[in-house]
Design an enzyme around this catalytic site. Structure first.
Site, PDB file in Angstrom:
ATOM      1  N   ASP A   8       0.865  -1.175   0.000  1.00  0.00           N
ATOM      2  CA  ASP A   8       0.000   0.000   0.000  1.00  0.00           C
ATOM      3  C   ASP A   8       0.904   1.229   0.000  1.00  0.00           C
ATOM      4  OD1 ASP A   8       0.897   0.371   2.616  1.00  0.00           O
ATOM      5  OD2 ASP A   8      -1.085   0.214   3.527  1.00  0.00           O
ATOM      6  N   CYS A  65       3.365  -2.810   4.065  1.00  0.00           N
ATOM      7  CA  CYS A  65       2.564  -1.629   4.396  1.00  0.00           C
ATOM      8  C   CYS A  65       3.365  -0.834   5.424  1.00  0.00           C
ATOM      9  CB  CYS A  65       1.158  -2.000   4.868  1.00  0.00           C
ATOM     10  SG  CYS A  65       1.050  -2.970   6.380  1.00  0.00           S
ATOM     11  N   THR A  67       3.272  -0.855   8.759  1.00  0.00           N
ATOM     12  CA  THR A  67       3.752  -1.700   9.858  1.00  0.00           C
ATOM     13  C   THR A  67       3.872  -3.167   9.469  1.00  0.00           C
ATOM     14  OG1 THR A  67       1.521  -2.161  10.662  1.00  0.00           O
ATOM     15  CG2 THR A  67       2.662  -0.214  11.595  1.00  0.00           C
ATOM     16  N   HIS A  98      10.625 -23.522   9.906  1.00  0.00           N
ATOM     17  CA  HIS A  98       9.676 -24.150  10.833  1.00  0.00           C
ATOM     18  C   HIS A  98       8.227 -24.083  10.367  1.00  0.00           C
ATOM     19  CE1 HIS A  98      12.589 -23.542  14.472  1.00  0.00           C
ATOM     20  NE2 HIS A  98      13.184 -24.065  13.408  1.00  0.00           N
ATOM     21  N   HIS A 134       7.673 -30.170  12.515  1.00  0.00           N
ATOM     22  CA  HIS A 134       7.168 -28.981  11.825  1.00  0.00           C
ATOM     23  C   HIS A 134       6.050 -29.351  10.846  1.00  0.00           C
ATOM     24  CE1 HIS A 134      10.176 -26.697  13.809  1.00  0.00           C
ATOM     25  NE2 HIS A 134      11.174 -27.306  13.192  1.00  0.00           N
TER      26      HIS A 134
END
Length: 152
Positions: A8, A65, A67, A98, A134
């Site tokens: 964004d 974005c 954050t 993992h 995993h």
């Protein structure tokens, strides 16, 4: 490898840095935008990246974005997407080894371009461990996706 890349307005500049870097590594980039710093809605860019990963047009996806939080939330709405929000190199390696993540989310307002490039390189180059523990955990997450229902 084909990497779908979306951002964004809050991740627009970092997306361009990462795009150039991925190409220099010899991979193909599918850039779904955005192409400006004007305010846009992050789900509009998370959606095409996730769809390209799920339908096989891209091997992996990267979302950026401000954050990374909004992008990671939007991406993880898709069954089959395992998106990790990463802002350090240890997590970049661990989430591939993992969790076999297929989408990476980062925040331009959280990390700089140098660290972001290090994270992308590690994330792209790290293979899933295929260790039984995993694989079992991923299978449990896949079961949750299939069986989850909304409770009143």
């Amino acid at each position: 490898m084909k990497v779908a890349l979306g951002a964004d307005h809050g991740g627009y500049h970092l997306k361009n840095n990462i795009k150039d870097f991925i190409i220099k590594l010899g991979h193909e980039v599918i850039d779904v935008g955005c192409d400006c710093s004007d305010s846009v809605d992050y789900p509009d860019y998370a959606i095409p990246v996730c769809e390209k990963v799920l339908n096989g047009d891209a091997d992996k996806g990267i979302l950026i974005c401000g954050t990374g939080i909004g992008m990671s939330i939007a991406a993880n709405k898709y069954p089959g997407i395992r998106c990790a929000l990463v802002h350090d190199t240890f997590s970049a390696k661990a989430t591939r080894e993992h969790n076999d993540t297929n989408v990476l989310a980062m925040g331009e307002r959280v990390i700089g371009p140098g660290l972001a490039i290090d994270i992308v390189k590690i994330w792209i180059e790290t293979e899933f461990s295929n260790e039984e523990r995993h694989v079992n955990r991923i299978n449990k997450m896949n079961t949750i996706e299939k069986e989850a229902t909304i409770h009143p």
